[in-house]
Design a protein around this motif. Structure first.
Motif, PDB file in Angstrom:
ATOM      1  N   ILE A 179      -6.350  -1.562  -7.261  1.00 59.08           N
ATOM      2  CA  ILE A 179      -6.450  -1.383  -8.717  1.00 59.08           C
ATOM      3  C   ILE A 179      -7.910  -1.226  -9.128  1.00 59.08           C
ATOM      4  N   LYS A 183      -4.271  -9.994   0.034  1.00 58.85           N
ATOM      5  CA  LYS A 183      -3.444  -9.026  -0.683  1.00 58.85           C
ATOM      6  C   LYS A 183      -4.303  -7.842  -1.136  1.00 58.85           C
ATOM      7  N   ALA A 223       0.268   2.679  -2.480  1.00 58.86           N
ATOM      8  CA  ALA A 223       0.528   1.238  -2.401  1.00 58.86           C
ATOM      9  C   ALA A 223       2.006   0.950  -2.173  1.00 58.86           C
ATOM     10  N   GLU A 234       1.651  -4.516 -14.294  1.00 61.71           N
ATOM     11  CA  GLU A 234       0.574  -5.190 -13.559  1.00 61.71           C
ATOM     12  C   GLU A 234      -0.703  -4.364 -13.657  1.00 61.71           C
ATOM     13  N   ILE A 251       2.768  -1.769  -6.849  1.00 63.53           N
ATOM     14  CA  ILE A 251       2.056  -2.232  -8.038  1.00 63.53           C
ATOM     15  C   ILE A 251       2.880  -1.810  -9.244  1.00 63.53           C
ATOM     16  N   THR A 294      -3.582  -5.469  -3.352  1.00 62.11           N
ATOM     17  CA  THR A 294      -3.331  -4.965  -4.706  1.00 62.11           C
ATOM     18  C   THR A 294      -4.555  -5.007  -5.618  1.00 62.11           C
ATOM     19  N   HIS A 349       3.159  -2.464  -0.666  1.00 61.69           N
ATOM     20  CA  HIS A 349       2.445  -3.285  -1.638  1.00 61.69           C
ATOM     21  C   HIS A 349       2.610  -2.682  -3.032  1.00 61.69           C
ATOM     22  N   SER A 384      -8.222 -14.149  -5.925  1.00 61.41           N
ATOM     23  CA  SER A 384      -7.813 -13.126  -4.955  1.00 61.41           C
ATOM     24  C   SER A 384      -8.787 -12.983  -3.797  1.00 61.41           C
ATOM     25  N   LEU A 405      -0.926   4.287  -6.793  1.00 63.70           N
ATOM     26  CA  LEU A 405       0.303   3.496  -6.864  1.00 63.70           C
ATOM     27  C   LEU A 405       1.340   4.008  -5.880  1.00 63.70           C
TER      28      LEU A 405
END
Length: 429
Positions: A139, A133, A390, A401, A397, A135, A395, A199, A387
């Motif tokens: 971030i 993943k 993503a 989160e 976000i 994410t 994906h 992760s 963001l």
């Protein structure tokens, strides 16, 4: 009007945070309300540098998105993804650390928004190759971009505003902010394995497949890569030397994009397809909403109230500016906050006799605004851009989160910044 501006901003912010409706609709809807109510005029929205849309930011983003769109056609992102994965030995954690380090350094040399636009496609490809993943990686890179961007004058837009107001040079930022940016980056890299535990599990088969790849085969168009690389180098050089050549980064990005379109021969659908239109529209709405708060004096009043309680104590003023800047920058975006707070800090500096102590106030403003940009999903331009990318790539976000992690990073980086300011400017001055 002030109460109305605060109410509209609050409602819009709650809608953005709760994601009840699209953040673009929430921002543009709130912007429409403040215009209809007469809180801001058309002149305020389109022409005012203090209360209107920041066309420099919009233009910079648009130009760099087009450049990235052309670069995407060369295969260079696939090359970099394979290279990074192989250098990290297929370890997802080492990949994250490598990409975070690259992001921080690049953000200091360029600016954090440009870096995010360039690193995000690489990250998405790395994670796709490893079957993990993306994410957490995206971030983490945003956090690194805001921390790395604090190190230099050109790294983060608020620094440019502060440099102009306080007459600070590129070398001033290197000497005073690079050390704390390095310390904060080390803190970030230490907490990433804990913050994103679980992760980093990778299928060994996927790793073996990537390690067997030849990254050079990923380059689809060497000639286009050469052209794009030449234009990009000139753009980067102009970014770094913009204070010497007196051409704003936004203009440089647009010129670079235009030249690349002319010499590349890439189809319009290919380079325009990489433009994050929703991200640009969100920025437009956000700028108008914050402009309404600036126009009614709400932000300035809050900032001055915080400044008035210092009672002439330079150390207290420095810590208060640091904390208030971190909090407010995370809520309303650090660019308009710094534009509003700079005159307030200027007034405080004028009342402090010791020049070392007065300088500490400017560095507290810069550190608080830059590190505070990590607090929420709308705290810095780089956050919004990442963001947006993503979400577009499937994906998404969420606001919370990002903010849950951002609050931890902001708290820890401000916690190390406070003793840094105290020791450097008050104990060992």
């Amino acid at each position: 009007m002030t109460a109305a501006a605060i109410a509209v901003f609050t409602v819009s912010y709650v809608l953005i945070a709760t994601e009840k409706i699209s953040k673009v609709k929430a921002a543009l809807g709130g912007a429409a309300v403040v215009v209809i109510l007469g809180i801001v005029s058309a002149e305020d929205v389109f022409y005012s540098h203090e209360t209107g849309i920041d066309w420099d930011v919009i233009s910079l983003l648009f130009g760099m998105m087009i450049i990235v769109g052309v670069l995407r056609q060369t295969g260079v992102f696939e090359y970099t993804a394979i290279w990074a994965t192989k250098r990290a030995g297929g370890s997802a954690l080492r990949v994250m650390m490598l990409l975070v380090l690259i992001t921080a350094v690049a953000s200091a040399l360029l600016d954090n928004v440009t870096t995010v636009l360039l690193i995000a496609p690489v990250t998405l490809l790395v994670c796709d190759r490893l079957g993990i993943k993306p994410t957490p990686f995206l971030i983490a890179e945003v956090f690194a971009s805001n921390i790395g961007g604090a190190a230099t004058l050109v790294g983060d837009p608020p620094n440019i505003i502060i440099a102009s107001r306080a007459d600070l040079s590129f070398n001033d930022f290197l000497a005073h902010l690079t050390p704390i940016a390095i310390i904060a980056l080390i803190v970030l890299m230490l907490i990433l394995p804990v913050m994103f535990r679980g992760s980093f599990t990778v299928d060994p088969t996927r790793v073996a497949d990537v390690m067997a790849l030849n990254e050079r085969e990923a380059i689809r168009d060497p000639r286009l890569l050469a052209k794009s690389g030449a234009v990009l180098l000139v753009v980067f050089a102009a970014f770094i030397g913009h204070s010497i050549i007196h051409i704003e980064p936004s203009v440089v990005a647009l010129l670079g994009a235009g030249i690349l379109i002319l010499i590349s021969g890439v189809d319009r659908e290919d380079y325009l397809g990489s433009v994050e239109w929703e991200t640009l529209l969100f920025f437009v709405g956000l700028f108008i909403l914050v402009g309404a708060l600036v126009n009614t004096g709400a932000i300035a009043t809050l900032a001055r109230l915080a400044a008035d309680v210092t009672g002439g104590n330079a150390l207290f003023a420095t810590m208060l500016v640091l904390l208030v800047s971190a909090l407010l920058s995370g809520v309303i975006d650090n660019i308009p906050y710094v534009a509003t707070m700079s005159p307030v800090v200027g007034d405080l500096v004028a009342d402090i006799a010791n020049p070392v102590h007065s300088d500490a106030l400017w560095w507290a403003l810069a550190i608080g605004a830059d590190f505070g940009g990590n607090l929420t999903a709308v705290g810095a331009s780089a956050n919004v851009v990442m963001l947006g990318i993503a979400a577009r790539e499937g994906h998404p976000i969420s606001f919370w989160e990002f903010t849950r992690k951002g609050a931890i990073v902001t708290t820890l980086t401000i916690a190390v910044a406070a003793p840094y300011l105290w020791l450097r400017y008050f104990v060992f001055a």
